[in-house]
Design a protein around this motif. Structure first.
Motif, PDB file in Angstrom:
ATOM      1  N   LYS A   2      -3.361  -5.352  -4.726  1.00  0.00           N
ATOM      2  CA  LYS A   2      -3.519  -4.492  -4.156  1.00  0.00           C
ATOM      3  C   LYS A   2      -4.287  -3.487  -5.334  1.00  0.00           C
ATOM      4  CE  LYS A   2      -0.053  -3.597  -0.796  1.00  0.00           C
ATOM      5  NZ  LYS A   2       1.120  -2.972  -0.189  1.00  0.00           N
ATOM      6  N   LEU A   7      -2.122   1.230  -3.659  1.00  0.00           N
ATOM      7  CA  LEU A   7      -0.738   1.349  -4.145  1.00  0.00           C
ATOM      8  C   LEU A   7      -0.465   2.935  -4.265  1.00  0.00           C
ATOM      9  CD1 LEU A   7      -1.033  -1.015  -7.373  1.00  0.00           C
ATOM     10  CD2 LEU A   7       0.385  -1.187  -5.238  1.00  0.00           C
ATOM     11  N   SER A  10       0.566   3.683  -0.961  1.00  0.00           N
ATOM     12  CA  SER A  10       2.031   3.423  -0.580  1.00  0.00           C
ATOM     13  C   SER A  10       3.117   4.085  -0.937  1.00  0.00           C
ATOM     14  CB  SER A  10       2.213   1.920  -1.181  1.00  0.00           C
ATOM     15  OG  SER A  10       1.469   0.587  -0.666  1.00  0.00           O
ATOM     16  N   ILE A  38       6.232  -0.201  -6.987  1.00  0.00           N
ATOM     17  CA  ILE A  38       4.781   0.412  -6.935  1.00  0.00           C
ATOM     18  C   ILE A  38       4.242   0.648  -7.864  1.00  0.00           C
ATOM     19  CG2 ILE A  38       3.265   2.358  -5.774  1.00  0.00           C
ATOM     20  CD1 ILE A  38       5.182   2.148  -3.404  1.00  0.00           C
ATOM     21  N   ASP A  41       3.393  -1.994 -10.266  1.00  0.00           N
ATOM     22  CA  ASP A  41       1.892  -2.698  -9.758  1.00  0.00           C
ATOM     23  C   ASP A  41       0.851  -1.796 -10.340  1.00  0.00           C
ATOM     24  OD1 ASP A  41       3.152  -4.757  -8.507  1.00  0.00           O
ATOM     25  OD2 ASP A  41       3.213  -4.024  -6.475  1.00  0.00           O
TER      26      ASP A  41
END
Length: 176
Positions: A2, A7, A10, A38, A41
Motif C-alpha cells: 500500500k 495507509l 486506513s 499501520i 507499514d
C-alpha cells in the motif's frame, strides 16, 4: 504494498471505529495492534517514497532538458510546416483560379445546351401543333361530310314519307 496515502486512510478508518471513553471528552480507545501494524507499514514505505522523490528531483534537470529539446524540435517542425504551407498556398491559388475558369466554361456550355434544348423542343412542338391542326381540319371536314350525308338521308326519307306510297318504291327500299 500500500502507498502512504492508503495507509493513512486506513489509520483514519481505525480512528473512526474507535470507542469514546466515558467522562473523558476527546479521548477514545483504538485497536492498538491494528494501529501499530499501520504505523510499521508507513515506516517501511516512507523511505521508499522518499527515495522516489529524491530520484525525481535529481531527474528534474534531465526531464527539463528533454522537454526543452522536444519543444525545440516541435518548433522546428512547425516552422518547416509553415514554409511548406506557404508554398502550397500558391499552388492552391493557382488551382482555385483554374477551377473558377472551368466552372465558368461549364456554365456557359450549360446555357448553350439549355438554349439548344429549348429551340429543339419548340420546333418539335410547332411541328406537332401543325400536324394536330391538319388532323383537326381533316376531322372537321369528315364530320361535316357525315352531317351532310345524314341530313341528305333524312331529307330523302322525309320526302318518301310525304309522297304517296307506290308498291314499287317499297320493293326498292327493301332491296337497299
Amino acid at each position: 504494498m500500500k502507498s502512504i496515502e492508503e495507509l493513512l486512510e486506513s489509520m483514519d478508518v481505525v480512528m473512526d471505529k474507535a470507542t469514546n471513553i466515558p467522562f473523558k471528552p476527546g479521548k477514545c480507545m483504538v485497536d492498538a495492534d491494528e494501529l501499530n501494524r499501520i504505523i510499521d507499514d508507513i515506516r517501511i514505505n516512507l523511505p521508499q517514497e522518499i527515495r522516489q522523490a529524491k530520484a525525481i528531483v535529481a531527474e528534474r534537470g534531465t526531464i527539463l532538458d528533454d522537454a526543452r529539446k522536444e519543444a525545440d524540435e516541435i518548433i522546428h517542425k512547425a516552422e518547416d510546416r509553415a514554409r511548406a504551407l506557404v508554398n502550397q498556398e500558391e499552388i492552391y491559388k493557382q488551382a482555385q483560379a483554374k477551377a473558377m475558369e472551368m466552372i465558368t466554361t461549364a456554365q456557359e456550355k450549360s446555357k448553350e445546351v439549355k438554349k439548344a434544348a429549348v429551340e429543339f423542343s419548340d420546333n418539335i412542338l410547332l411541328n406537332t401543333e401543325n400536324a394536330v391542326t391538319q388532323s383537326l381540319e381533316v376531322i372537321r371536314q369528315s364530320r361535316k361530310g357525315l352531317r351532310s350525308a345524314a341530313q341528305a338521308e333524312a331529307a330523302k326519307k322525309s320526302r318518301r314519307s310525304a309522297a304517296p306510297v307506290d308498291d314499287s318504291d317499297v320493293e326498292n327500299s327493301d332491296e337497299q
